[in-house]
Design a protein around this motif. Structure first.
Motif, PDB file in Angstrom:
ATOM      1  N   CYS A   1      26.972  91.373  53.813  1.00 50.88           N
ATOM      2  CA  CYS A   1      25.717  90.625  53.982  1.00 50.88           C
ATOM      3  C   CYS A   1      24.864  90.660  52.716  1.00 50.88           C
ATOM      4  O   CYS A   1      24.267  89.660  52.345  1.00 50.88           O
ATOM      5  N   HIS A   2      24.784  91.831  52.080  1.00 57.43           N
ATOM      6  CA  HIS A   2      23.882  91.995  50.944  1.00 57.43           C
ATOM      7  C   HIS A   2      24.536  91.640  49.614  1.00 57.43           C
ATOM      8  O   HIS A   2      23.895  91.746  48.579  1.00 57.43           O
TER       9      HIS A   2
ATOM     10  N   GLY B   1      22.364  88.165  53.540  1.00 53.43           N
ATOM     11  CA  GLY B   1      21.267  89.122  53.649  1.00 53.43           C
ATOM     12  C   GLY B   1      20.547  89.184  52.315  1.00 53.43           C
ATOM     13  O   GLY B   1      21.073  88.746  51.289  1.00 53.43           O
ATOM     14  N   PRO B   2      19.351  89.750  52.297  1.00 57.46           N
ATOM     15  CA  PRO B   2      18.575  89.757  51.063  1.00 57.46           C
ATOM     16  C   PRO B   2      19.155  90.677  49.987  1.00 57.46           C
ATOM     17  O   PRO B   2      19.886  91.615  50.289  1.00 57.46           O
TER      18      PRO B   2
ATOM     19  N   TRP C   1      10.097  93.896  48.856  1.00 57.09           N
ATOM     20  CA  TRP C   1      10.873  93.730  50.088  1.00 57.09           C
ATOM     21  C   TRP C   1       9.936  93.445  51.256  1.00 57.09           C
ATOM     22  O   TRP C   1       8.805  93.938  51.306  1.00 57.09           O
TER      23      TRP C   1
ATOM     24  N   ARG D   1      16.568  95.116  61.635  1.00 59.68           N
ATOM     25  CA  ARG D   1      15.471  94.175  61.407  1.00 59.68           C
ATOM     26  C   ARG D   1      15.839  92.829  61.993  1.00 59.68           C
ATOM     27  O   ARG D   1      17.018  92.512  62.178  1.00 59.68           O
TER      28      ARG D   1
ATOM     29  N   ASN E   1      16.588  88.896  62.351  1.00 61.24           N
ATOM     30  CA  ASN E   1      17.433  87.981  61.577  1.00 61.24           C
ATOM     31  C   ASN E   1      18.729  88.608  61.072  1.00 61.24           C
ATOM     32  O   ASN E   1      19.253  88.201  60.049  1.00 61.24           O
ATOM     33  N   GLY E   2      19.231  89.632  61.773  1.00 61.65           N
ATOM     34  CA  GLY E   2      20.589  90.062  61.499  1.00 61.65           C
ATOM     35  C   GLY E   2      20.851  91.464  61.008  1.00 61.65           C
ATOM     36  O   GLY E   2      21.991  91.893  61.003  1.00 61.65           O
ATOM     37  N   MET E   3      19.854  92.235  60.565  1.00 60.14           N
ATOM     38  CA  MET E   3      20.133  93.595  60.096  1.00 60.14           C
ATOM     39  C   MET E   3      20.431  94.481  61.294  1.00 60.14           C
ATOM     40  O   MET E   3      19.594  94.669  62.169  1.00 60.14           O
TER      41      MET E   3
ATOM     42  N   CYS F   1      28.419  96.853  53.806  1.00 63.00           N
ATOM     43  CA  CYS F   1      27.052  96.366  53.618  1.00 63.00           C
ATOM     44  C   CYS F   1      27.039  95.152  52.691  1.00 63.00           C
ATOM     45  O   CYS F   1      26.207  94.255  52.834  1.00 63.00           O
TER      46      CYS F   1
ATOM     47  N   SER G   1      14.617 100.689  58.091  1.00 62.87           N
ATOM     48  CA  SER G   1      15.335  99.409  58.152  1.00 62.87           C
ATOM     49  C   SER G   1      16.788  99.629  58.556  1.00 62.87           C
ATOM     50  O   SER G   1      17.340  98.875  59.352  1.00 62.87           O
TER      51      SER G   1
END
Length: 157
Positions: free
Chosen positions: A85-86, A95-96, A103, A120, A122-124, A82, A115
């Motif tokens: 991206c995060h 990722g955010p 959020w 979600r 844009n990539g999740m 994870c 989520s």
């Protein structure tokens, strides 16, 4: 070859290389355990999954506040990459940040679960068809522990 077979094979190659570089058997066991890939299932679908949703709306996190579930969620967060991206410690990357208080899709347990399960835009990736509900709740529990005194393996301040 199924996509997850390739990932599992690559994980085995990496684990073997890491084991070969260890000097003692104790280190080899530690590295082997750390390098073990997550359970081989299917691969997640990037973005929201079209069709019926596995969304929940009224459910309570069965692991809320459970330190063991937080620690397991942290291990899953690492195992499923994870942070790819995060960012490290969920501080944000492509990722955010999961450490922010506001959020886009909400930060309540049910919002986090959905989520992860549905994905979600844009990539999740949507992990709901890949991971059991219990695993998603453990990830949710870890994510909710971020920025709290209960956070497992919190970054040094």
């Amino acid at each position: 070859m199924k996509p997850h077979s390739y990932v599992t094979s690559m994980a085995a190659v990496v684990a073997t290389a890491m084991l070969a570089s260890c000097s003692s058997k104790g280190e080899q066991k530690e590295v082997a355990a750390a390098a073990a890939p997550p359970p081989a299932m299917n691969t997640p679908v990037v973005g929201p999954v079209p069709g019926p949703k596995r969304a929940i709306t009224e459910r309570v996190n069965p692991f809320a506040g459970d330190p063991a579930a937080m620690a397991q969620g942290r291990q899953l967060f690492v195992a499923f990459n994870c942070s790819g991206c995060h960012g490290g410690r969920a501080g944000g990357g492509m990722g955010p940040s999961l450490r922010d208080e506001v959020w886009i899709y909400g930060n309540k347990p049910v919002d986090i679960f959905n989520s992860i399960a549905q994905g979600r835009a844009n990539g999740m990736p949507a992990w709901g068809a890949v991971l059991p509900e219990q695993t998603i709740w453990q990830l949710t529990t870890y994510i909710q522990s971020l920025r709290t005194p209960s956070e497992p393996a919190a970054p040094q301040s």
